[in-house]
Design a protein around this motif. Sequence first.
Motif, PDB file in Angstrom:
ATOM      1  N   GLY A   1      37.599  22.785  29.921  1.00  0.00           N
ATOM      2  CA  GLY A   1      36.478  22.981  30.847  1.00  0.00           C
ATOM      3  C   GLY A   1      36.479  24.381  31.442  1.00  0.00           C
ATOM      4  N   ASP A   2      37.671  24.883  31.778  1.00  0.00           N
ATOM      5  CA  ASP A   2      37.782  26.257  32.285  1.00  0.00           C
ATOM      6  C   ASP A   2      37.299  27.253  31.240  1.00  0.00           C
ATOM      7  OD1 ASP A   2      39.000  25.165  34.519  1.00  0.00           O
ATOM      8  OD2 ASP A   2      41.038  25.770  33.917  1.00  0.00           O
ATOM      9  N   LEU A   3      37.703  27.026  29.992  1.00  0.00           N
ATOM     10  CA  LEU A   3      37.339  27.953  28.908  1.00  0.00           C
ATOM     11  C   LEU A   3      35.849  27.893  28.596  1.00  0.00           C
ATOM     12  CD1 LEU A   3      40.427  27.384  26.595  1.00  0.00           C
ATOM     13  CD2 LEU A   3      39.908  29.431  27.949  1.00  0.00           C
ATOM     14  N   VAL A   4      35.249  26.714  28.701  1.00  0.00           N
ATOM     15  CA  VAL A   4      33.798  26.589  28.511  1.00  0.00           C
ATOM     16  C   VAL A   4      33.081  27.359  29.625  1.00  0.00           C
ATOM     17  CG1 VAL A   4      31.853  24.975  28.573  1.00  0.00           C
ATOM     18  CG2 VAL A   4      33.887  24.415  27.238  1.00  0.00           C
ATOM     19  N   HIS A   5      33.558  27.180  30.862  1.00  0.00           N
ATOM     20  CA  HIS A   5      32.957  27.884  32.001  1.00  0.00           C
ATOM     21  C   HIS A   5      33.084  29.405  31.842  1.00  0.00           C
ATOM     22  CE1 HIS A   5      31.549  28.466  36.078  1.00  0.00           C
ATOM     23  NE2 HIS A   5      32.583  29.259  36.307  1.00  0.00           N
ATOM     24  N   ALA A   6      34.206  29.868  31.272  1.00  0.00           N
ATOM     25  CA  ALA A   6      34.423  31.304  31.046  1.00  0.00           C
ATOM     26  C   ALA A   6      33.721  31.801  29.781  1.00  0.00           C
ATOM     27  CB  ALA A   6      35.922  31.593  30.949  1.00  0.00           C
ATOM     28  N   GLU A   7      33.023  30.898  29.090  1.00  0.00           N
ATOM     29  CA  GLU A   7      32.293  31.196  27.858  1.00  0.00           C
ATOM     30  C   GLU A   7      33.194  31.745  26.749  1.00  0.00           C
ATOM     31  OE1 GLU A   7      28.950  33.643  28.968  1.00  0.00           O
ATOM     32  OE2 GLU A   7      28.001  31.987  30.060  1.00  0.00           O
ATOM     33  N   LEU A   8      34.433  31.232  26.689  1.00  0.00           N
ATOM     34  CA  LEU A   8      35.359  31.617  25.622  1.00  0.00           C
ATOM     35  C   LEU A   8      35.361  30.605  24.486  1.00  0.00           C
ATOM     36  CD1 LEU A   8      38.311  32.877  27.824  1.00  0.00           C
ATOM     37  CD2 LEU A   8      36.682  34.256  26.532  1.00  0.00           C
ATOM     38  N   VAL A   9      34.942  29.381  24.780  1.00  0.00           N
ATOM     39  CA  VAL A   9      34.817  28.343  23.755  1.00  0.00           C
ATOM     40  C   VAL A   9      33.555  27.541  24.036  1.00  0.00           C
ATOM     41  CG1 VAL A   9      37.335  28.112  23.445  1.00  0.00           C
ATOM     42  CG2 VAL A   9      36.135  26.541  24.981  1.00  0.00           C
ATOM     43  N   HIS A  10      33.100  26.807  23.044  1.00  0.00           N
ATOM     44  CA  HIS A  10      32.058  25.815  23.278  1.00  0.00           C
ATOM     45  C   HIS A  10      32.496  24.517  22.608  1.00  0.00           C
ATOM     46  CE1 HIS A  10      30.611  27.332  19.335  1.00  0.00           C
ATOM     47  NE2 HIS A  10      30.178  26.104  19.171  1.00  0.00           N
ATOM     48  N   VAL A  11      31.892  23.427  23.037  1.00  0.00           N
ATOM     49  CA  VAL A  11      32.272  22.110  22.550  1.00  0.00           C
ATOM     50  C   VAL A  11      31.091  21.502  21.826  1.00  0.00           C
ATOM     51  CG1 VAL A  11      33.048  19.808  23.232  1.00  0.00           C
ATOM     52  CG2 VAL A  11      33.892  21.817  24.462  1.00  0.00           C
ATOM     53  N   THR A  12      31.357  21.038  20.622  1.00  0.00           N
ATOM     54  CA  THR A  12      30.317  20.311  19.890  1.00  0.00           C
ATOM     55  C   THR A  12      30.626  18.834  19.996  1.00  0.00           C
ATOM     56  OG1 THR A  12      31.497  20.492  17.795  1.00  0.00           O
ATOM     57  CG2 THR A  12      29.919  22.218  18.300  1.00  0.00           C
TER      58      THR A  12
END
Length: 131
Positions: A96-107
């Motif tokens: 969730g932190d990484l999604v918020h930082a736009e470093l990963v996305h989740v499919t």
Amino acid sequence: MSADGQGSSHWFDDEAGPVVRPYAMTRGRTTSPGQHRLDLIAVVVTEPQAQNPEADPTLAPEHVEIVGLCRQAPQSVAELAAELDLPIGVVRVLIGDLVHAELVHVTRPVPPAELPDESILRDVINGLRAL
């Protein structure tokens, strides 16, 4: 007391070594803003702009490791938890932190209700074989 009966800190296990509570990695958080989308089979993909997460001082080593693992190949939440040897709840917060930082996305996987009916797939296969 340790298993051998000698007095030792409850933060140390003679066989396992020092123990760090999982919530220490998440700064005491048990949820993250986008966590509701992170079921076990959700796939985490590194964003193209996540070139050098090691340079970001706000990221923990576990964050950097998740980005690195997903850069090699997209990983499910369950695979990441197993690879990192961390509880699912901790991995969800870190992702969730990484999604918020736009470093990963989740499919998100396709819900079973949206998958084609098995009988339709059999009919298609049988039709192709008849050609």
